[in-house]
Design an enzyme around this catalytic site. Structure first.
Site, mmCIF file in Angstrom:
data_model
loop_
_atom_site.group_PDB
_atom_site.id
_atom_site.type_symbol
_atom_site.label_atom_id
_atom_site.label_comp_id
_atom_site.label_asym_id
_atom_site.label_seq_id
_atom_site.Cartn_x
_atom_site.Cartn_y
_atom_site.Cartn_z
ATOM 1 C CE LYS A 293 8.856 20.640 -28.884
ATOM 2 N NZ LYS A 293 7.781 21.946 -29.487
ATOM 3 C CB SER B 252 9.120 29.018 -31.113
ATOM 4 O OG SER B 252 8.083 29.413 -30.364
ATOM 5 C CG HIS C 93 3.582 32.271 -28.785
ATOM 6 N ND1 HIS C 93 5.032 32.132 -28.868
ATOM 7 C CD2 HIS C 93 3.173 31.050 -28.750
ATOM 8 C CE1 HIS C 93 5.423 30.946 -29.040
ATOM 9 N NE2 HIS C 93 4.376 30.315 -29.114
ATOM 10 N NE ARG D 23 0.741 27.332 -35.528
ATOM 11 C CZ ARG D 23 1.897 26.577 -34.955
ATOM 12 N NH1 ARG D 23 2.991 27.338 -34.957
ATOM 13 N NH2 ARG D 23 1.828 25.143 -34.682
#
Ligand code: PNS
Length: 161
Positions: free
Chosen positions: A41, A128, A17, A90
């Protein structure tokens, strides 16, 4: 003035990030890191903890601000006079979901563009969730997150035991 939003859950912020936020801050005049309040979540960190860790890690960049948001991302962008959303890509696996979000956001407000920055090669695998999983399993998470985030993750894991 060109204002961009870097949105995310940031639960918690990782070097991946930070890389995207830093690079966005060199392209745009003002970058607002938008931290999603209600993560679907169940988050490990509260909105205050997530914004606080972002302040500690990117808060010293002069044109970067950190703000929580709820509701539609395009509404948050419009409220802040931002016409660009910056997302990190990514891998190919990110593309389909990001493409869907970009198209949906453009249908909701066609004055706001989504711009993708390819992630740096050293952060390609980073998320994460992966960092939390490695921490839970006793692995060394120091290559993935700054020291203050590392310590918060370990404290959270210790509380779970
Ligand atoms: O870090 P994340 O969890 O991948 O970030 C996802 C985020 C915050 C960018 C996304 O969930 C989002 O934009 N949420 C706001 C709700 C919204 O605007 N939904 C419609 C667009 S698909």
């Amino acid at each position: 003035m060109r204002t961009a939003i870097c949105p995310g859950s940031f639960d918690p912020v990782t070097y991946g990030h930070i890389d995207i936020i830093k690079r966005a801050s060199r392209i745009f005049d003002r970058v607002i890191v938008g931290v999603l309040v209600n993560v679907q979540k169940k988050p490990w960190f509260t909105i205050e903890e997530r914004t606080d860790l972002l302040r500690k890690t990117v808060g010293d960049i002069p044109n970067v601000e950190i703000e929580g948001f709820d509701g539609l991302l395009v509404d948050f962008a419009a409220k802040n006079n931002a016409n660009v959303i910056v997302k990190g890509l990514r891998a190919v696996s990110d593309f389909e979901y990001e493409f869907q979000m970009a198209l949906t956001n453009s249908k909701l407000n066609n004055t706001i563009e989504t711009v993708f920055l390819t992630t740096s090669s050293e952060n390609m695998y980073l998320s994460s969730s992966i960092v939390k999983q490695v921490g839970l399993l006793g692995g060394d998470i120091s290559p993935f997150v700054p020291e203050c985030v590392h310590d918060e993750i370990l404290m959270r894991i210790n509380k779970m035991k």
